[in-house]
Scaffold this motif. Structure first.
Motif, short mmCIF file in Angstrom:
data_model
loop_
_atom_site.label_atom_id
_atom_site.label_comp_id
_atom_site.label_asym_id
_atom_site.label_seq_id
_atom_site.Cartn_x
_atom_site.Cartn_y
_atom_site.Cartn_z
N LYS B 821 0.83 -1.20 0.00
CA LYS B 821 0.00 0.00 0.00
C LYS B 821 0.87 1.26 0.00
N HIS B 824 -0.45 8.16 0.99
CA HIS B 824 -1.22 9.12 0.19
C HIS B 824 -0.47 10.38 -0.13
N CYS B 837 -2.57 8.33 10.87
CA CYS B 837 -3.83 8.14 10.18
C CYS B 837 -4.51 9.49 10.01
N VAL B 842 -7.09 7.30 6.53
CA VAL B 842 -6.07 7.19 5.48
C VAL B 842 -4.69 7.16 6.12
#
Ligand code: GTP
Ligand code: MG
Lengths: 260, 875
Positions: B821, B824, B837, B842
């Motif tokens: 993953k 972001h 987070c 996210v």
């Protein structure tokens, strides 16, 4: 024989007609050279080229003397404008225009413009006498006419006038006479009065001596013949005459249409 | 006045032609190359060879050699002769019959197969020189019948003639000329143009052919020359239009021809020559018994009844020079330009240029400058020709010599103006404007020095304003030549500029200084001194600056110091070392002060030495003003303000050094307080301000100034200190109203309440003070406390709720973090389980969040927007 060189080719032609001594040459001098000088009676004819914007306008001064009368038709051939000149102090000079000169204009263009010009206004008109700058435009023409009205019932023309400074001569031709003649000219040409240029616009009184109205006269005409120049240019573009053979053909065609 | 355009030269004299036979007359002639044929009234044809010979004086001459003569066998004169050289035939008209004769043998050509080589009943004929039919072995001919009203077109071949066209005319024709399809005809009462191809006709003008002999000559393509009533020569083209004004002949004209640009005409006793360019009569030659005048391929030949002549045109250049010699500029130019077609291009251009130049000089001589200028310009005149009219204008180094043959007759302007100085002046003014215009064009290539030097001299002599512009911009003025000239006219400033332009700055400065010192007179610049200073400012020569700065400083230190303060620094302009300057300025105290001010206050040079030096100079000035009596209070106030400002604002000067200089100076307590402040000896400073000066506003201002670049705790500290000083009251032994100090304390609290720690203040205040006195202070303190308390409560509540929210999110939806993953924020994968987070669950790198918080300008000083709780998760 060397090919005769032609000067700058004129785009359009304007012709001055009128009896001898009315002041045609003087008018042209005044306009072209900005002065009034002694003249001799013109022999044959003479012409001047005037640059008007991008165009060359040829102005022909003709001889008023009877002897050269026969040449008039040729000078008028293809003219875009004719200036019919008379002398305001000489009734006969106006009469001659109709009797002798009008028929010479038969060879002019079909859309030829006619101007009637009464010269030597300085002799009869105090306004014209003073006016040194010709841009002073037409003062008030109607008012002027009233002032200079000739008493009716005195049609006999006096002997040829001599100009004495300050002494006003009697005006023999008033503007209305010219306007009437203008109407007759239109009729002679078979033109409708309504669709033609109005008499008020085409009848001038000038003085070559003082310059009164002289620029106005010529420049009004130049502006009026511009469409004629443009049309001529267009025609030339449509039939570019490069080939000598073709050149003749064009010439002959014109010749024919010109005479019938 | 007239031009000599032609010369009449005899070609065949009487003896050669007819010997002593008196009754023989020439009737017609034809010339074809060197062959001259003469037809006589006794029906003979004579054949001559005509050779051009130059006579002794360089005049043209002709020598005729008789080859043959032949009797044609008829009783009438030979009326007309035309050569058809391609066919080797002469076309002869005699006794109304046209027939062919061999050009060499003069034998009549027998008709091929019966009667085809003769035309009968002919009145006159002409040959088409510009035929539409291009067959070289046939000649087109227009024929007038003697009896009928017709014109016929024939083709003439070697041994036959063939009728191709016949047209009827309205009247009897009596003369004809032919060009292309166009016949130009003289009829009994008029001229007309007739197109034989289409039959179209065009009347030209009336002419009585029975009264006077008509003339119809083709003079060029589709253009004819005609005799008109009143002795006119009229031009008409095929359309029946006259494109040139007529020329004026005599009534009795017999013949005419065009020899460009002239129309030549013959009458009973004269040959007249008119120009087609201006219609003027140019030349008249007397010629008796003239009979024939014709142009044969450019050669104009005349005949009397007994002899033949050639009219030889004089060389064009001769004609033009004759005109110019008579100052007939317009005509000369018209003639030159009219001849363009007949001269090779480069030869024409040279001729044209020269004529333009000569014309220009003639007009110049008549002071017609506008026209002269146009002609000089068009003729690309070497302007030195003009310059050389003014003696001494050309530099001595110039290699110029006047053109030969000369372009004009003037020795110099004085000669030209015949001593009239007003005229000389006008000429010079023209010269100035003309040189000014051409100097930047290519006309002056190769002689820029001559032109610029001449212009400089004229400017100087005429006191012209453009002199300086010339010298301040690119120029090629010759220095050696210009120096004495400029000196003569006292143009020293200009001369300096010229020295400078030639890299001789030192010479320029020396000269200017003499002017500035009044030794030389030149009123050009009233601000010459300032100019010199500015000049030194921009000079790249440091030695010059050192050399002349002293002069400038002595003349006016305030302006003079600009040499150093306004100095432009750039690559090629080395800066001066300030230490050197300061040393140099040692004896110019005023200038030194200005210089230091410039360094410290304007250029903000951060050097202790300069700051201390300036502070000391300020201090010295204050002290000296103080020691004066009576004191100039205004000056003193100003001087102290300056000193104080410097002491306050600069952090570089040596504080102790200055403090020592002010020791025991009771007048300078304020300054001393500032210095103590600089040393952070605030208690001493405040002591001075409060107890010695009792200047409470200054004390308050001191606190603000001394803490201006510090944090709020420092400021609080200072204010508390001041409060303490106020509350402690006057120190023992010093008289003073402690009530005054208490009032100052109250004012301080009420005015600057926000700075203080209210609790500490309350503890310090004497018990007995009324609340009313401190109401503004207390009110503000309570409100501020309340506000702070409530704000923090709200923040607490918000944080709490956010935490709850996040906790909820996490419990509902697990946050997955894996090596696959991406974060972001940076899009790289996660490599360790601790992540941050963002709201919505996210996961991002911890360092990414930290980075983002750092980069975001709005968030830098606030808490991170994202409640960043760290997850210790690894799935
Ligand atoms: N007072 C006065 N006299 C004029 C004026 N115009 C011309 N004249 C005089 O009238 C006479 C004839 O003038 P020209 O210009 O030669 O007349 P023209 O019409 O050209 O005559 P022709 O060439 O013979 O046809 C001269 O003496 C001029 O000075 C004018 O406006 N006022
Ligand atoms: Mg005239």
């Amino acid at each position: 024989m060397p090919e005769v060189s032609k000067m700058k080719k004129p785009d359009v032609k304007i012709v001055l007609l009128g009896d001898m001594n009315v002041g045609k040459t003087s008018l042209l001098h005044r306009y072209m050279e900005r002065k009034f000088k002694e003249t001799v009676s013109t022999v044959g004819g003479a012409f001047f080229l005037k640059q008007w914007g991008p165009y060359n306008i040829s102005i022909w001064d003709t001889a008023g003397r009877e002897q050269f009368h026969g040449l008039g038709s040729m000078y008028c051939r293809g003219a875009a404008a004719v200036i019919l000149t008379y002398d305001v102090t000489n009734w006969q000079s106006l009469a001659e225009l109709e009797e002798r000169f009008l028929s010479l204009t038969d060879t002019a263009n079909h859309d030829c413009i006619y101007a009637l010009v009464g010269n030597k206004a300085d002799l009869t008109d105090s306004k014209a006498q003073l006016c040194q700058d010709s841009d002073g435009l037409v003062k008030d023409r109607t008012e002027c006419n009233e002032e200079c009205e000739v008493p009716s019932g005195c049609p006999t023309p006096p002997a040829s006038p001599t100009s004495l400074p300050g002494v006003m001569l009697r005006k023999q031709v008033i503007n209305e006479d010219a306007v009437t003649l203008y109407g007759r000219i239109l009729r002679y040409k078979g033109l409708e009065e309504k669709s033609s240029l109005p008499a008020e616009k085409m009848c001038f009184e000038t003085s070559a001596k003082t310059g009164y109205n002289v620029d106005t006269l010529f420049e009004t005409l130049f502006d009026l013949v511009l469409p004629s120049i443009l049309r001529k240019r267009q025609e030339n573009q449509q039939s570019p005459t490069v080939d000598l053979e073709e050149c003749r053909m064009v010439g002959s065609k014109k010749g024919r249409s010109g005479c019938c | 006045m007239s031009v000599k355009a032609f010369e009449l030269v005899p070609a065949v004299e009487r003896d050669l032609l007819m010997g002593d036979k008196a009754r023989i007359n020439i009737e017609c002639i034809e010339c074809c190359g060197k062959h001259l044929y003469v037809g006589t009234n006794d029906c003979f044809i004579h054949h001559f060879l005509l050779a051009e010979v130059a006579s002794s004086k360089g005049k043209p001459g002709y020598l005729a050699q008789k080859l043959l003569h032949k009797y044609l066998g008829l009783k009438k004169p030979v009326a007309e002769l035309r050569a058809a050289s391609a066919l080797e035939r002469l076309i002869v008209l005699c006794e109304g019959i046209v027939f062919l004769v061999d050009m060499v043998t003069l034998e009549t050509v027998p008709s091929a197969g019966g009667g085809g080589a003769k035309i009968r009943g002919v009145a006159s004929f002409c040959v088409n020189e510009n035929p539409v039919n291009t067959d070289p072995f046939c000649v087109e001919m227009g024929v007038l019948s003697s009896k009928r009203r017709t014109v016929q077109i024939y083709m003439v071949y070697e041994d036959r003639v063939q009728l191709v066209k016949e047209l009827t005319t309205p009247e009897q024709p009596c003369a004809v000329s032919l060009d292309g399809y166009f016949l130009c005809l003289a009829l009994t009462t008029q001229y007309m143009i007739l197109n034989y191809n289409t039959g179209a006709s065009q009347d030209l003008f009336p002419y009585n052919s029975e009264e006077r002999r008509p003339i119809v000559k083709r003079i060029g393509r589709e253009e004819f020359l005609l005799a008109a009533p009143g002795g006119l020569g009229m031009f008409a083209n095929a359309e029946g239009v006259s494109q040139r004004a007529p020329v004026r002949w005599s009534e009795s004209v017999i013949g005419a021809a065009v020899c460009f640009p002239y129309v030549v005409a013959l009458d009973e006793s004269f040959i007249t020559i008119h120009s087609m360019l201006d219609q003027q009569l140019k030349q008249t030659l007397s010629f008796r018994d003239g009979h024939i005048l014709q142009n044969f391929e450019g050669k104009v030949i005349l005949a009397s009844t007994k002899a033949v002549y050639v009219l030889v045109p004089l060389p064009l250049e001769r004609q033009i020079q004759d005109l110019l010699a008579n100052h007939r500029v317009e005509e000369a130019l018209i003639l030159t330009e009219g001849a363009q077609r007949n001269i090779p291009k480069d030869k024409f251009q040279n001729l044209h240029k020269r004529i333009l130049q000569q014309a220009g000089f003639i007009q110049f001589g008549q002071l017609q400058f506008l026209e002269a200028k146009e002609h000089f310009w068009k003729g690309q005149l070497d302007v030195r020709e003009l310059i050389s009219l003014c003696p001494l204008l050309l530099p001595a180094s110039s290699s110029f010599t006047r053109c030969h043959p000369p372009l004009h007759e003037f020795a110099d302007l004085n000669h030209l103006a015949q001593g009239d100085q007003e005229k000389v002046l006008q000429c010079k003014k023209f010269l100035i404007s003309y040189l000014g215009e051409v100097r930047s064009t290519e006309v002056v290539n190769g002689c820029r020095e001559d032109v610029d030097t001449a212009l400089l001299k004229l400017y100087a002599e005429q006191d012209h304003e453009s002199l300086l512009d010339l010298l301040a911009s690119d120029n090629a003025c010759v220095l050696a030549d210009s120096v004495p000239w400029l000196e003569k006219y006292h143009k020293y400033f200009a001369l300096g500029l010229l020295y400078h332009y030639n890299g001789q700055d030192s010479a320029a400065l020396q000269l200017w200084i003499r002017v500035a010192d009044g030794e030389l007179q030149d009123p050009t610049r009233s601000d010459l001194f300032e100019y010199i200073v500015d000049f030194l400012c921009t000079s790249s020569n440091v030695d010059l600056v050192w050399k002349y700065a002293d002069w400038a400083l002595r003349k006016d230190p305030i302006v003079g110091v600009r040499v150093f303060t306004k100095r432009h620094t750039s690559k090629d302009q080395p800066d001066l070392n300030p230490d050197d300057v300061i040393t140099y300025l040692g004896k110019h105290s005023q200038a030194l002060l200005l210089y230091l001010e410039n360094l410290v206050l304007e250029k903000r040079v951060q050097k202790e030495k300069f700051h201390t030096h300036l502070a000391v100079l300020y201090l010295e000035r204050v002290l000296s003003l103080m020691s004066q009596s009576p004191k100039d209070e205004e000056q003193l106030t100003k001087a102290r303000e300056r000193l104080q400002a410097l002491l306050r604002e600069s952090d570089l000067y040596r504080v102790q050094f200055l403090l020592a200089k002010m020791e025991n100076r009771e007048e300078l307590l304020l300054e001393r307080a500032t210095l103590h402040g600089k040393l952070e000896e605030h208690d001493k400073a405040l002591h001075i301000l409060v107890h010695q000066l009792r200047d409470f506003p200054s004390a308050e201002a001191f606190c603000l100034w001394a803490s201006s670049s510090r944090d709020s705790a420092y400021r609080q500290q200072l204010f508390h200190l001041l409060l303490g000083v106020y509350l402690d009251g006057s120190p023992p032994g010093q008289s003073g109203d402690s009530g005054e100090l208490e009032m100052a304390a109250v004012d301080l609290l009420n005015r600057h309440g926000e700075v203080f720690d209210a609790v500490r203040v309350l503890r310090m205040l004497p018990e007995g003070w009324s609340l009313q006195l401190l109401r503004p202070f207390l009110g503000r303190a309570i409100r501020a406390n309340m506000h702070a308390c409530r704000t923090s409560r709200i923040a607490l509540g918000l944080a709490h709720s956010e935490n709850l929210q996040l906790l909820h999110d996490r419990c509902k939806k697990p946050v997955f973090v894996s090596e696959k993953k991406g974060c972001h924020l940076c899009h790289n994968t996660f490599s360790e389980p601790s992540v941050v987070c963002l709201p919505g669950g996210v996961p991002v790198h911890t360092h990414c969040v930290a980075q983002r918080v750092r980069d975001s300008p709005t968030k830098r000083h606030t808490e991170p927007q994202f409640p960043s709780w760290t997850l210790q998760l690894w799935s």
